[in-house]
Design an enzyme around this catalytic site. Structure first.
Site, mmCIF file in Angstrom:
data_model
loop_
_atom_site.group_PDB
_atom_site.id
_atom_site.type_symbol
_atom_site.label_atom_id
_atom_site.label_comp_id
_atom_site.label_asym_id
_atom_site.label_seq_id
_atom_site.Cartn_x
_atom_site.Cartn_y
_atom_site.Cartn_z
ATOM 1 N N LYS A 1 0.821 -1.206 0.000
ATOM 2 C CA LYS A 1 0.000 0.000 0.000
ATOM 3 C C LYS A 1 0.867 1.274 0.000
ATOM 4 O O LYS A 1 2.055 1.220 0.309
ATOM 5 C CB LYS A 1 -0.961 -0.026 1.208
ATOM 6 C CG LYS A 1 -1.873 -1.268 1.227
ATOM 7 C CD LYS A 1 -2.693 -1.380 -0.030
ATOM 8 C CE LYS A 1 -3.817 -2.385 -0.079
ATOM 9 N NZ LYS A 1 -3.762 -3.705 0.438
HETATM 10 C C1 LIG Z 1 -5.064 -4.554 0.877
HETATM 11 C C2 LIG Z 1 -6.536 -4.567 0.784
HETATM 12 C C3 LIG Z 1 -7.357 -5.060 1.808
HETATM 13 C C4 LIG Z 1 -6.861 -5.808 2.985
HETATM 14 O O1 LIG Z 1 -5.843 -5.277 3.681
HETATM 15 P P1 LIG Z 1 -4.803 -6.206 4.459
HETATM 16 O O2 LIG Z 1 -4.004 -5.217 5.212
HETATM 17 O O3 LIG Z 1 -4.019 -6.958 3.434
HETATM 18 O O4 LIG Z 1 -5.574 -7.122 5.357
HETATM 19 C C5 LIG Z 1 -8.723 -4.942 1.669
HETATM 20 N N1 LIG Z 1 -9.275 -4.388 0.601
HETATM 21 C C6 LIG Z 1 -8.536 -3.915 -0.408
HETATM 22 C C7 LIG Z 1 -9.216 -3.278 -1.570
HETATM 23 C C8 LIG Z 1 -7.143 -4.009 -0.371
HETATM 24 O O5 LIG Z 1 -6.428 -3.547 -1.395
#
Ligand SMILES: *Cc1c(COP(=O)(O)O)cnc(C)c1O
Length: 390
Positions: free
Chosen positions: A189
């Site tokens: 992210k």
């Molecule tokens: C990364 C992501 C998640 C989940 O996040 P995690 O930290 O990996 O549990 C949920 N929704 C979307 C759209 C994502 O890109």
């Protein structure tokens, strides 16, 4: 002479960036004697709250736990329906199932690749309790339309803004307004704590409830008082992760500037490569050209598979062999075995069905060089030209 001299370095589709200051800060936490949730978490939550204009913020072990707790805070459970998109990381709908509620999938807009808000009203039933939009690649939905729908039908909104840290709507940060807004700090992210997430809430009562859900349902009183009155889990973020977040937050403006510049280059270079390859008739779909709201979490194209002799996997393989990593974000959720077994189908959301098969994420991360964009675009266009149907 070794042939490896001519091999260009591999470009992954993304790569996290942690500077020396961050690494030193982690070492300091490890030496401090307090490594799990403590002072650094409190500092990170306070910084995030300030970032989001003073709204309460609580952090969790990951984005998935963050969304689960958002649903719990909103009181969503068995018998409830939550409207969402079939083009997302499966966490989005898994957490809905996880609290015992039912995901209801609405088709997407082919341009934004986000849930088509014009189709939401038709999916609302007496059981509908919430809308959970996803801002794919960091591009928000029309927030005015979203909250008008929520108001009209008296629904909660749980924003899966996992990919949208730093994104905006009409000059306001995503998360600084609205209902419950969930972010992920997973390694890929825009802002990463390695793993982690945060939820922006409406008031102190919701924040208290979120704290309970993240630690066994516990409340403490006095020196030795303890009570558990709801069923909580173990979803706290550690100080090791929180200190990484504090340092990432400082670098965010620079990361954002770089991502936006790289995205701009992609548009220019891909268009000029297509033109010089005389591929004007090729229906390659580029993202919405939005340089104000999107945080450019990803740069995604949609391949014109009907105009090609090969499938997406073959395009990805050839790119990989030429040193370019790509990703698929995402296959349609309702095509997964679990969801098929639950009775969902992909045909009822035909746009998502098509995009889930043909979307492709190209490399985009702040550490990329300008030359990388040119190399990726010309390699991609070369592969498309080679496999074009006549
Ligand atoms: C990364 C992501 C998640 C989940 O996040 P995690 O930290 O990996 O549990 C949920 N929704 C979307 C759209 C994502 O890109």
């Amino acid at each position: 002479m070794s042939t490896t001299e001519n091999v260009l370095p591999f470009i992954p589709f993304t790569r996290p960036h942690f500077n020396q200051e961050t690494i030193d800060a982690v070492a300091e936490v490890l030496r401090s004697g307090w490594v799990t949730s403590g002072p650094k978490l409190a500092e990170f939550e306070a910084s995030l709250s300030e970032y989001f204009g003073g709204r309460p913020v609580r952090c969790f072990a990951n984005g998935t736990a963050t969304m689960k707790i958002a649903l719990q805070v909103a009181g969503i459970g068995p018998g409830d329906e939550v409207i969402t998109t079939p083009i997302s990381w499966v966490a989005t709908s898994n957490v809905i199932l996880g609290v015992g509620a039912t995901p209801v999938f609405v088709d997407i807009d082919p341009l934004t690749r986000n849930i088509d808000l014009n189709k939401v009203a038709a999916a609302i039933t007496p059981k509908t309790r919430a809308i959970m939009p996803v801002y794919l690649a960091g591009l928000p939905v029309d927030m005015d339309e979203l909250y008008a729908l929520a108001k009209q039908y008296k629904l909660r909104v749980i924003e899966d803004a996992a990919q949208a840290f730093g994104s905006q709507w009409q000059g306001q940060k995503i998360g600084s307004f609205g209902d419950l807004v969930s972010f992920s700090f997973q390694a890929n992210k825009n802002l990463s704590t390695v793993e982690g997430g945060c939820l922006v809430l409406n008031n102190a009562d919701e924040a208290k409830l979120a704290e309970k859900f993240r630690l066994q349902g516990l409340t403490r009183q006095g020196m030795d008082g303890m009570d558990v009155d709801v069923l909580g889990g173990k979803d706290n973020l550690t100080d090791v992760n929180a200190v990484i977040g504090l340092h990432q937050l400082k670098q965010l403006p620079a990361f954002q500037t770089r991502r936006t510049a790289l995205a701009r280059q992609y548009f220019d270079v891909i268009r000029s490569e297509l033109k010089s390859a005389e591929l004007g008739g090729l229906k390659l779909e580029l993202p919405v050209e939005n340089f104000t709201d999107s945080n450019w979490h990803m740069f995604q194209i949609v391949l014109p598979l009907e105009q090609l002799h090969v499938d997406r996997a073959q395009v990805m393989t050839e790119l990989k062999d030429l040193g370019i990593g790509t990703g698929v974000h995402y296959p349609i959720i309702t095509g997964f075995t679990l969801y098929q077994k639950l009775g969902y189908n992909t045909e009822s959301t035909p746009i998502a069905q098509r995009i889930g098969r043909s979307i492709l994420t190209l490399p985009l991360f702040p550490g990329m060089a300008d030359e990388d964009i040119g190399r990726i675009a010309s390699t991609l266009v070369g592969i498309l030209k080679k496999h074009r149907k006549n």
